[in-house]
Structure formats: structure tokens, C-alpha cells
Write a protein that holds these residues in place. Structure first.
Motif, PDB file in Angstrom:
ATOM      1  N   SER A  79      18.296 -22.705  64.150  1.00 50.42           N
ATOM      2  CA  SER A  79      18.319 -21.442  64.892  1.00 50.42           C
ATOM      3  C   SER A  79      18.193 -20.243  63.981  1.00 50.42           C
ATOM      4  O   SER A  79      18.059 -19.111  64.455  1.00 50.42           O
ATOM      5  CB  SER A  79      19.617 -21.330  65.710  1.00 50.42           C
ATOM      6  OG  SER A  79      19.741 -22.422  66.600  1.00 50.42           O
ATOM      7  N   GLY A  80      18.215 -20.464  62.687  1.00 47.88           N
ATOM      8  CA  GLY A  80      18.087 -19.349  61.752  1.00 47.88           C
ATOM      9  C   GLY A  80      19.421 -18.863  61.208  1.00 47.88           C
ATOM     10  O   GLY A  80      19.467 -17.869  60.476  1.00 47.88           O
ATOM     11  N   GLU A  81      20.525 -19.533  61.510  1.00 48.93           N
ATOM     12  CA  GLU A  81      21.842 -19.116  60.984  1.00 48.93           C
ATOM     13  C   GLU A  81      21.910 -19.543  59.524  1.00 48.93           C
ATOM     14  O   GLU A  81      21.667 -20.695  59.176  1.00 48.93           O
ATOM     15  CB  GLU A  81      22.965 -19.765  61.789  1.00 48.93           C
ATOM     16  CG  GLU A  81      24.331 -19.332  61.267  1.00 48.93           C
ATOM     17  CD  GLU A  81      25.450 -20.030  62.046  1.00 48.93           C
ATOM     18  OE1 GLU A  81      26.609 -19.753  61.756  1.00 48.93           O
ATOM     19  OE2 GLU A  81      25.164 -20.843  62.941  1.00 48.93           O
ATOM     20  N   VAL A  82      22.267 -18.605  58.641  1.00 50.92           N
ATOM     21  CA  VAL A  82      22.343 -18.876  57.215  1.00 50.92           C
ATOM     22  C   VAL A  82      23.560 -19.733  56.926  1.00 50.92           C
ATOM     23  O   VAL A  82      24.703 -19.347  57.236  1.00 50.92           O
ATOM     24  CB  VAL A  82      22.390 -17.571  56.410  1.00 50.92           C
ATOM     25  CG1 VAL A  82      22.508 -17.877  54.922  1.00 50.92           C
ATOM     26  CG2 VAL A  82      21.148 -16.742  56.670  1.00 50.92           C
ATOM     27  N   LEU A  83      23.312 -20.942  56.318  1.00 50.73           N
ATOM     28  CA  LEU A  83      24.390 -21.865  55.968  1.00 50.73           C
ATOM     29  C   LEU A  83      24.776 -21.744  54.502  1.00 50.73           C
ATOM     30  O   LEU A  83      25.923 -21.997  54.138  1.00 50.73           O
ATOM     31  CB  LEU A  83      23.954 -23.293  56.276  1.00 50.73           C
ATOM     32  CG  LEU A  83      23.514 -23.568  57.731  1.00 50.73           C
ATOM     33  CD1 LEU A  83      23.056 -25.007  57.875  1.00 50.73           C
ATOM     34  CD2 LEU A  83      24.641 -23.250  58.707  1.00 50.73           C
ATOM     35  N   ALA A  84      23.804 -21.402  53.645  1.00 54.30           N
ATOM     36  CA  ALA A  84      24.062 -21.221  52.206  1.00 54.30           C
ATOM     37  C   ALA A  84      23.079 -20.195  51.685  1.00 54.30           C
ATOM     38  O   ALA A  84      21.931 -20.143  52.150  1.00 54.30           O
ATOM     39  CB  ALA A  84      23.943 -22.544  51.463  1.00 54.30           C
ATOM     40  N   TYR A  85      23.506 -19.406  50.692  1.00 56.78           N
ATOM     41  CA  TYR A  85      22.678 -18.287  50.234  1.00 56.78           C
ATOM     42  C   TYR A  85      22.909 -18.040  48.746  1.00 56.78           C
ATOM     43  O   TYR A  85      24.042 -18.087  48.268  1.00 56.78           O
ATOM     44  CB  TYR A  85      23.041 -17.035  51.037  1.00 56.78           C
ATOM     45  CG  TYR A  85      22.289 -15.788  50.613  1.00 56.78           C
ATOM     46  CD1 TYR A  85      20.970 -15.603  51.000  1.00 56.78           C
ATOM     47  CD2 TYR A  85      22.884 -14.818  49.815  1.00 56.78           C
ATOM     48  CE1 TYR A  85      20.275 -14.468  50.625  1.00 56.78           C
ATOM     49  CE2 TYR A  85      22.193 -13.682  49.430  1.00 56.78           C
ATOM     50  CZ  TYR A  85      20.889 -13.511  49.843  1.00 56.78           C
ATOM     51  OH  TYR A  85      20.196 -12.382  49.470  1.00 56.78           O
ATOM     52  N   TYR A  86      21.767 -17.818  48.015  1.00 55.55           N
ATOM     53  CA  TYR A  86      21.876 -17.417  46.608  1.00 55.55           C
ATOM     54  C   TYR A  86      20.844 -16.322  46.352  1.00 55.55           C
ATOM     55  O   TYR A  86      19.704 -16.406  46.795  1.00 55.55           O
ATOM     56  CB  TYR A  86      21.573 -18.590  45.674  1.00 55.55           C
ATOM     57  CG  TYR A  86      21.332 -18.135  44.249  1.00 55.55           C
ATOM     58  CD1 TYR A  86      20.018 -18.001  43.765  1.00 55.55           C
ATOM     59  CD2 TYR A  86      22.385 -17.785  43.421  1.00 55.55           C
ATOM     60  CE1 TYR A  86      19.783 -17.551  42.478  1.00 55.55           C
ATOM     61  CE2 TYR A  86      22.152 -17.335  42.127  1.00 55.55           C
ATOM     62  CZ  TYR A  86      20.847 -17.210  41.664  1.00 55.55           C
ATOM     63  OH  TYR A  86      20.609 -16.751  40.404  1.00 55.55           O
ATOM     64  N   HIS A  87      21.237 -15.299  45.593  1.00 55.73           N
ATOM     65  CA  HIS A  87      20.335 -14.221  45.169  1.00 55.73           C
ATOM     66  C   HIS A  87      20.610 -13.929  43.713  1.00 55.73           C
ATOM     67  O   HIS A  87      21.779 -13.897  43.284  1.00 55.73           O
ATOM     68  CB  HIS A  87      20.536 -12.979  46.040  1.00 55.73           C
ATOM     69  CG  HIS A  87      19.356 -12.025  45.957  1.00 55.73           C
ATOM     70  ND1 HIS A  87      19.093 -11.258  44.858  1.00 55.73           N
ATOM     71  CD2 HIS A  87      18.362 -11.768  46.861  1.00 55.73           C
ATOM     72  CE1 HIS A  87      18.010 -10.549  45.052  1.00 55.73           C
ATOM     73  NE2 HIS A  87      17.538 -10.836  46.288  1.00 55.73           N
ATOM     74  N   ARG A  88      19.516 -13.728  42.965  1.00 54.89           N
ATOM     75  CA  ARG A  88      19.662 -13.481  41.527  1.00 54.89           C
ATOM     76  C   ARG A  88      20.433 -12.203  41.239  1.00 54.89           C
ATOM     77  O   ARG A  88      21.020 -12.051  40.169  1.00 54.89           O
ATOM     78  CB  ARG A  88      18.278 -13.422  40.870  1.00 54.89           C
ATOM     79  CG  ARG A  88      17.444 -12.216  41.283  1.00 54.89           C
ATOM     80  CD  ARG A  88      16.030 -12.307  40.778  1.00 54.89           C
ATOM     81  NE  ARG A  88      15.991 -12.282  39.324  1.00 54.89           N
ATOM     82  CZ  ARG A  88      14.862 -12.316  38.610  1.00 54.89           C
ATOM     83  NH1 ARG A  88      13.707 -12.404  39.261  1.00 54.89           N
ATOM     84  NH2 ARG A  88      14.888 -12.298  37.297  1.00 54.89           N
ATOM     85  N   ASN A  89      20.417 -11.276  42.208  1.00 57.90           N
ATOM     86  CA  ASN A  89      21.178 -10.032  42.058  1.00 57.90           C
ATOM     87  C   ASN A  89      22.553 -10.253  42.684  1.00 57.90           C
ATOM     88  O   ASN A  89      22.694 -10.381  43.898  1.00 57.90           O
ATOM     89  CB  ASN A  89      20.442  -8.897  42.757  1.00 57.90           C
ATOM     90  CG  ASN A  89      21.114  -7.551  42.492  1.00 57.90           C
ATOM     91  OD1 ASN A  89      22.180  -7.476  41.889  1.00 57.90           O
ATOM     92  ND2 ASN A  89      20.470  -6.474  42.940  1.00 57.90           N
TER      93      ASN A  89
END
Length: 809
Positions: free
Chosen positions: A94-104
């Protein structure tokens, strides 16, 4: 301006040329290398990003299935060591974010938020990888997380491409450095070569200044055995000759003032008693005698003249000049045999030497070596009566000899003379299967086979593409049939081999008696009809033309062929083919196209023109055929005019002489103003010349509508050049007999160059036919021929199936 000319020396030009070449080549190399490296790095970046996204999707599958956020976070954080990773996201379907990483690290964590995911394709059984962003800055890819054809979510990865620009900058800088080094090294070597070369050239310049000041006894040594030293040696030889000539001129000044007025190539001056007082160097070469040895010898001892015709001795014309006191021309058939036995064909004149009181004080004979010119003349005379391919007599010689036999038959009715007409049965198969080169070789072989089977008194000629004729003097019909039978058996026993292919050869023969009451057209027509019947009866046989024979079915059989052609015209079963004419000098120009005609049988088979056009010509159907071709060609041109620069359409001699056809053609041109400038009508040289009085006005009318005109088979007759200025043509198509052997035959090459030069002077463009190799094409380009046509470029194809170059669309 003088300063610029000083800078543009050979040495400087060499340096600049090499430096410029290095600069251009290295620039192209750097640009190509940079572009290739950029494409490689972009592709590599795409593949690594795709692999990373697929890896995340595979590793995250069980954790998404169990909704283990901690496990997913651990998986996505494991990719943080990727240097150029901007961010990575794992979501559910459905597009729900389960895990997230950003270099900043300052970026807000999106876990629990919803983001836009790729829309599923309702026609696709399963979702596929999606490229969200793909530009020079980043590559962003989403990959579905799948389990047993069920989508659990998405793995999205975005990678930076900043490393690509650094790599390209380094490569570009290195390329510039290498290019500069190459230019410097090349320039240095160019300077070194130019310095060595011009140093020796300046030596020669210094020597020439000394010569101009009067020095003669000079030794020239440039220090190396090469072309410049050869030039220096030639200077020395020239100085020796010059010194000798100056001495001779000084000693014989008074005599030279008299003889120089009539000096030609070779000059011999005699006294009234026939003894030699002077010979120039050319005369020394031709006679084989030096001037000193020949001095005071009688001219008959020096010049031995003979007739070219019967080899009998000839009187030297110098004695006629002494007797008559008038200039005398040498016989054009004179041959000089010199002291060493060498023969020279010579021609020119002899004249008396008359002093100021009117007394004959001697005579001068002036002549030149005409061996090559006479050989060329004989060659041209031979070509006028012989076929260049088979070396047999040509149609012109055949018709002349046929007229002679008809005249003999008219004066001596009891004499028996026959014509045997031979048409090869498998020639077109060979031509269409393995090309014109093989066809030419077949014609050469068969012509020799036929020639060996005949007695020396038989007159053998090639009168058409694959057609031969034999004139048998003092032979009855029975004797002619016997000879024809022997020849047919010999021909059919031959097999022609070409490039691992074997062909059976056959021939159809027609025999007709020669009567004084018939003209050559009637005799040839009878033989042609008999041959035609032999073909209709199954080919590879002999048919005699028998007058008033009830069993003779020639008329009915020919009418059958005629009927078939008429049905094809009524049922629109003539189809248009085309063969391209390639521009040689302007490669960007739209190509030309020659329209050809074929007949479609009732069973859908393509019938070549050789099987129905002869019947059309024989029964005056060519105007109908030409009308059909022109009508359908114009219709095709309206739809395809952007593809071709010019469309060539043939007009036969029958059509050109038909007032109704002419009027209909004019009416069509009046309705076709928009495309007339793309039409070129071709007429053969023979038709144009034989009907010139009747056709020039009509051809000018055609041109007034904007159409072009081409003269086909140009050069096949000797009247070509004299008539060309009277014909309003734009193109001449050089006869293929000159083109085939233009590389090996200097006569053919000279003829082609002559046609090209005359065409240029008259603003007429040239087209070469039967171009079948790149070697010939290159020669034509170098010679300046404008267009070429032949199997090397294309074979005839159905008009609607021809594939034009991109420039032609």
C-alpha cells in the motif's frame, strides 16, 4: 601578401598539415573515449542500483511477510556502506514505509508514512521493476517484493552519480595532455622532414640560378639517391644536351634559318643530289643513324620506305619535291624501316628548299612517328565493325555484308546464299542467376565455339545481346542446315561453369535464304521468325523458313505470342520494375531511377522483356507498351516523387515515329506540370540519329514541359559526336561495351574520357551503364562521370518493392 607566401613554404605546410591531422584525430579520439566512458559508467550505475534494489527485495521478503520492522530496519541499515547511496526505502504493497535509510542523517525518518508507489499494470500478471528517476544526477529504481506471485511491497533505492563526472574530467584531462604531446612530437618530426627536404631543394634553386647566368659545366650532387637526385641528374643531362645544341646551332645558323620554317618532328635536309646535309635528333632516333655518320650519305641509304599494304618499296617523296618544286605529302600507308630493322609508321610531307633567287638548293623531308596513331586508327576502325566483348563482327558489319550478298543474289539469281540466325536459350538464366560478368564470359566462350565450327569464308557476327548471325555465301538451304546441325550439337555439348554453378547451354536457330528481291530487313525478319518458331517448339532446335508451306505454322505461333501480349495490355498485366542510377559526384543527391517493364503471365509468373518486346516491335505494338509504361510511371511518381531525383522512362523508335503516341504524350505532360521536372525520357542513339529530322522538334516540345532527355547507348556509333550538338539532350548514357573493360582497355578508357569531356563542354551529364564492380565505380568517380547504373549498385526490382536510401525519403 608576400609575407604570407613566405610563411606558406613546403616545410611550414608540412608541419601545419601533420599538426592539424594530429589535432583532429586526437580530438575525435577524446570525444569518442569520453562518450564511451560516460555511457559505460551510466550503464554500470543503473545495473548496480538495480542489483541493490533486487537484493533488498529478496532479503526483505520474510521480514515483510512477518511485519518485522526491526528486521527490516537492520536489513536496510546494512546497505549504508554503499558510498553513493542517497536513500533506501522498504514499503508494503500500500506504500506504507516499513524501513527507511537516508545518507543525510538530518532527514526525517519516514517509517509509518505513506509514499507513492508504482501503479500496477492491470494487463501484466505481476508487477515489474520501475525506474522512477534516471538522469545524469541520480538513478532511482523501485523493485517489487514478491512471494509466490503475490506482491508484498516495494524496495526502492536511489544512487548518486556524482562519481561519473569526476571520472570523465580525469579522462578528458589525460586525453588533452596526450593530444598535445602527439601534436608536439608530430610537429617536430614534420619540421625535421621539411628541413631536410627543403635544404636540398634550395640547392637545386641555387644551381638553376647559375644555369640562368650562363654556367653549363656543373656537377650536381645532393647527397642521396632519390627523386631529387634523379631530378639533379636530369638537369645535368639537359645541360649536356643544351651545350651540344648551342654549338650545333652556332655552326649551322644559316642552314637552320632556312629549315626551321618547315621543321616538324623528324627533319632531314638533302642537297640537290640527294645527299644528306642535316638531320635533327628525332630523325637520328627514327632512322638509327647519327647525324655525323649520315652526313653526305644518299637519303635512300638512310630512309627505307615501304607500303603498308603490299610491303613494296616506295620512292622517297623528297625527289618528287625536287622535281616539281612543290610540297609533297607522304602516303598515309608508308612504313620506315630503320638501320636496326625497327619499323615505324610515318606520315607528313616533303618540300623543296628555294633560295631568294627562286633556285632549288635542296629539299627537306619532315615526318613523325605515327605508329601509335595508326594503331589507334586501326583499332577504332576495328571497333566500328567488331563487337568488343566477343571480338566478332558487329551488327553494322553484318548488315553491310548482308547488303552485299543481297546485291550478289540480285545480279546472279543462281547463286545460293543463306542466313543462319542463332539465339542462345539459357543466356538470360545465367545473367539473372550469376550476373552480367558471367553472362559476358558465356558469350565469349560460345562465340569461340561457333567460330571454330565454321569455315574461314563464313561470316560470323554478334547482332544482339545473345544473338548471333552467320552469312553463308554459295551455300544452299540444305548445306546451311547441315552446318547449323553441327553447330547446335557442339553448343549443346557445352556446359558453362561459374562459381560452383553449372549451366546447360542451348540455342535456337533460324535459317532463311537470301534473295535479291528481298531487302535486308525482310531477310533478317524471316530468319528471326524461324528462330522464334524454334523457340516456341521447345527451343534448342533448328527451324528453316519455308515459303508457301501449308505445314508452316510460324504465322499462327507468332500471332499466339502477339495475342498474349495484347491480353496482358488489356488486363493490366504489365508490371513496372526499376533500377537505380547512383550519383557519383554528389552523394547527397537523390538517386535516379530507370523504369523497366515486365509481363505477368496468367499464372502469376514474371516474363522477361526479351520474350515479349520483340513481338511488340515486330507487330508495331511498342506505342501501346510505351503508353502503358508512361501512364503507370506517372501515377507512381505522383505518390513517390520525394524518393527520387529523376525517373527515366524509355521511348522506343516506333513510338517516337507515331504521331498519335506523340500527341497523347503531350496531353499527359500538360496535365502533369507539378512533376514533369522529375521525368527524363530515354531514346537510343540509333533512333535519335536515324530519325533526327523527324524527332528534334518533338523532343524540343517535350523539353518545353520541363522534362529531361537522355541519349541511351551513346558511343555505339561513329556519328555520335557529330550529331550530339543537334540533339537537345541533358544526359548521355555511355554504352556498356565501353564500361565493362574500361580498367583494362585504354581505348575504352579514352572513349569514356572523350565522351565526358564533350559532355562537360556541352553541359550534358554522363551516365555509365553496366557498372559491375567497385573498381570500375572508383574509376568513374575519378574520371568525373556523374551517374552509374549496374548490378554493382542494384538489380531491377518491382517498382513498389524498391527500398530507397534514407536520403531518398
Amino acid at each position: 601578401m608576400h609575407a604570407i607566401s613566405k610563411l606558406l613554404t613546403i616545410k611550414n605546410k608540412l608541419i601545419l598539415s601533420i599538426a592539424l591531422i594530429h589535432a583532429i584525430l586526437m580530438t575525435v579520439f577524446i570525444i569518442d573515449l569520453t562518450e564511451r566512458q560516460k555511457e559505460f559508467l551510466l550503464g554500470e550505475s543503473f545495473q548496480s542500483t538495480q542489483a541493490l534494489a533486487e537484493t533488498l527485495a529478496i532479503n526483505a521478503t520474510p521480514w515483510v511477510l512477518s511485519n518485522d520492522l526491526a528486521g527490516l530496519e537492520e536489513i536496510i541499515q546494512s546497505q549504508s556502506q554503499q558510498i553513493y547511496l542517497n536513500f533506501a526505502i522498504l514499503t508494503n504493497a500500500s506504500g506504507e514505509v516499513l524501513a527507511y535509510y537516508h545518507r543525510n542523517p538530518k532527514k526525517k525518518n519516514k517509517v509509518g508514512h505513506f509514499i507513492e508507489v508504482p501503479q500496477a499494470d492491470p494487463f501484466s500478471p505481476s508487477p515489474e521493476m520501475t525506474v522512477n528517476i534516471d538522469n545524469l544526477d541520480v538513478i532511482d529504481i523501485s523493485t517489487p517484493i514478491m512471494l509466490n506471485q503475490n506482491q508484498l511491497g516495494w524496495a526502492r533505492v536511489q544512487m548518486s552519480r556524482e562519481n561519473i563526472y569526476k571520472s570523465i574530467q580525469i579522462i578528458t584531462l589525460e586525453g588533452v595532455l596526450y593530444a598535445s604531446l602527439a601534436i608536439i612530437v608530430g610537429g617536430f618530426f614534420a619540421w625535421l622532414m621539411g628541413h631536410r627536404l627543403t635544404k636540398r631543394i634550395h640547392q637545386l634553386i641555387h644551381i638553376t640560378k647559375k644555369i640562368r647566368l650562363g654556367e653549363r659545366n656543373l656537377s650536381i650532387n645532393l647527397g642521396a639517391q632519390d627523386e631529387l637526385q634523379d631530378l639533379a641528374n636530369n638537369f645535368e643531362d639537359m645541360l649536356n644536351v643544351l651545350e651540344t645544341s648551342e654549338t650545333m646551332l652556332f655552326n649551322a645558323k644559316e642552314e637552320a634559318e632556312i629549315t626551321l620554317k618547315s621543321i616538324g618532328d623528324a627533319v632531314i635536309v638533302i642537297k640537290p643530289d640527294g645527299k644528306i646535309s642535316y638531320m635533327n635528333p628525332v630523325a637520328e632516333v627514327l632512322t638509327g643513324w647519327s647525324r655525323n655518320r649520315a652526313h653526305n650519305m644518299h637519303i635512300d641509304e638512310i630512309m627505307h620506305l615501304f607500303s603498308d599494304i603490299d610491303k613494296t618499296p616506295l620512292q622517297n617523296p623528297v625527289f618528287l619535291a625536287l622535281q616539281n618544286g612543290q610540297p609533297i605529302n607522304l602516303l598515309s600507308q608508308s612504313t620506315l624501316i630503320n638501320r636496326h630493322g625497327d619499323s615505324y609508321s610515318i606520315e607528313d610531307s616533303a618540300a623543296p628548299i628555294i633560295d631568294k633567287n627562286g633556285n632549288i638548293v635542296g629539299a627537306v623531308v619532315v615526318f613523325h612517328d605515327a605508329t601509335k596513331q595508326r594503331a589507334l586508327q586501326k583499332q577504332l576502325e576495328w571497333q566500328a565493325t567488331h563487337d568488343s566483348l566477343t571480338q566478332l563482327h558487329n551488327r553494322q558489319a553484318f548488315e553491310t555484308h548482308l547488303d552485299e550478298l543481297i546485291a550478289i543474289s540480285g545480279k546472279t539469281p543462281q547463286s545460293k546464299n543463306c542466313l543462319v540466325y542463332i539465339d542462345l536459350d539459357q543466356f538470360k538464366v545465367v545473367n539473372d542467376t550469376v550476373g552480367h560478368t558471367a553472362g559476358d564470359q558465356l558469350l565469349r566462350q560460345i562465340s569461340q565455339v561457333i567460330k571454330k565450327g565454321l569455315t574461314p569464308d563464313a561470316f560470323l557476327a554478334r547482332i544482339g545481346g545473345d544473338e548471333f548471325a552467320i552469312l553463308l555465301q554459295n551455300h544452299s538451304m540444305q548445306q546451311a542446315e547441315k552446318i547449323a546441325t553441327t553447330l547446335l550439337n557442339t553448343i549443346t555439348s557445352q556446359r558453362f561453369f561459374w562459381e560452383s554453378k553449372a549451366f546447360d547451354i542451348g540455342a535456337s536457330m533460324g535459317i532463311a535464304e537470301i534473295h535479291g528481291s528481298l531487302n535486308k530487313t525482310a531477310v533478317l525478319s524471316r530468319a528471326d521468325i524461324a528462330c522464334y518458331l524454334a523457340k516456341d517448339k521447345g527451343r534448342n532446335r533448328i527451324q528453316a523458313y519455308i515459303e508457301n508451306d501449308d505445314n508452316h505454322e510460324s504465322g499462327q505461333q507468332i500471332l499466339d505470342r502477339l495475342s498474349e501480349l495484347k491480353e496482358a495490355l488489356n488486363e493490366q498485366r504489365l508490371v513496372l520494375f526499376g533500377q537505380t542510377l547512383e550519383p557519383l559526384q554528389n552523394q547527397d543527391e537523390l538517386g535516379h531511377l530507370e523504369v523497366l517493364v515486365r509481363m505477368l503471365s496468367k499464372h502469376g509468373e514474371i516474363i522477361p522483356p526479351g520474350l515479349f518486346l520483340p513481338a511488340a516491335e515486330r507487330f508495331n505494338l511498342m506505342p501501346q507498351v510505351d503508353t502503358y509504361v508512361i501512364k503507370h510511371s506517372l501515377e507512381w511518381l505522383k505518390d513517390n516523387h520525394r524518393k527520387v531525383g529523376l525517373m527515366n522512362i524509355n521511348i522506343s523508335g516506333q513510338s517516337l515515329a507515331d504521331p498519335i503516341f506523340n500527341e497523347q504524350l503531350i496531353q499527359r505532360l500538360e496535365l502533369n506540370h507539378a512533376f514533369n521536372h522529375k521525368i527524363c525520357f530515354e531514346i537510343t542513339e540509333t533512333v535519335a540519329i536515324t530519325q533526327i529530322a523527324d524527332t528534334i522538334d518533338f523532343l524540343n516540345r517535350i523539353k518545353s514541359f520541363g522534362c529531361k532527355l537522355a541519349l541511351d547507348d551513346f558511343g555505339s556509333g561513329f556519328s555520335s559526336f557529330s550529331w550530339l550538338k543537334n540533339l537537345p539532350v541533358d544526359y548521355v548514357k555511355i554504352d556498356g561495351s565501353f564500361i565493362r573493360d574500361v580498367i583494362a582497355d585504354p581505348i575504352d578508357a579514352a572513349m569514356v574520357r572523350a565522351i565526358k569531356e564533350i559532355g562537360d563542354n556541352m553541359s550534358i551529364q554522363t551516365i555509365a551503364e553496366f557498372v559491375e564492380s567497385q573498381e570500375i565505380a572508383n574509376w568513374l568517380i575519378e574520371t568525373g562521370i556523374d551517374y552509374a547504373q549496374g548490378y554493382h549498385f542494384s538489380k531491377p526490382e518491382a517498382l513498389d518493392e524498391i527500398e530507397f536510401d534514407s536520403k531518398q525519403t
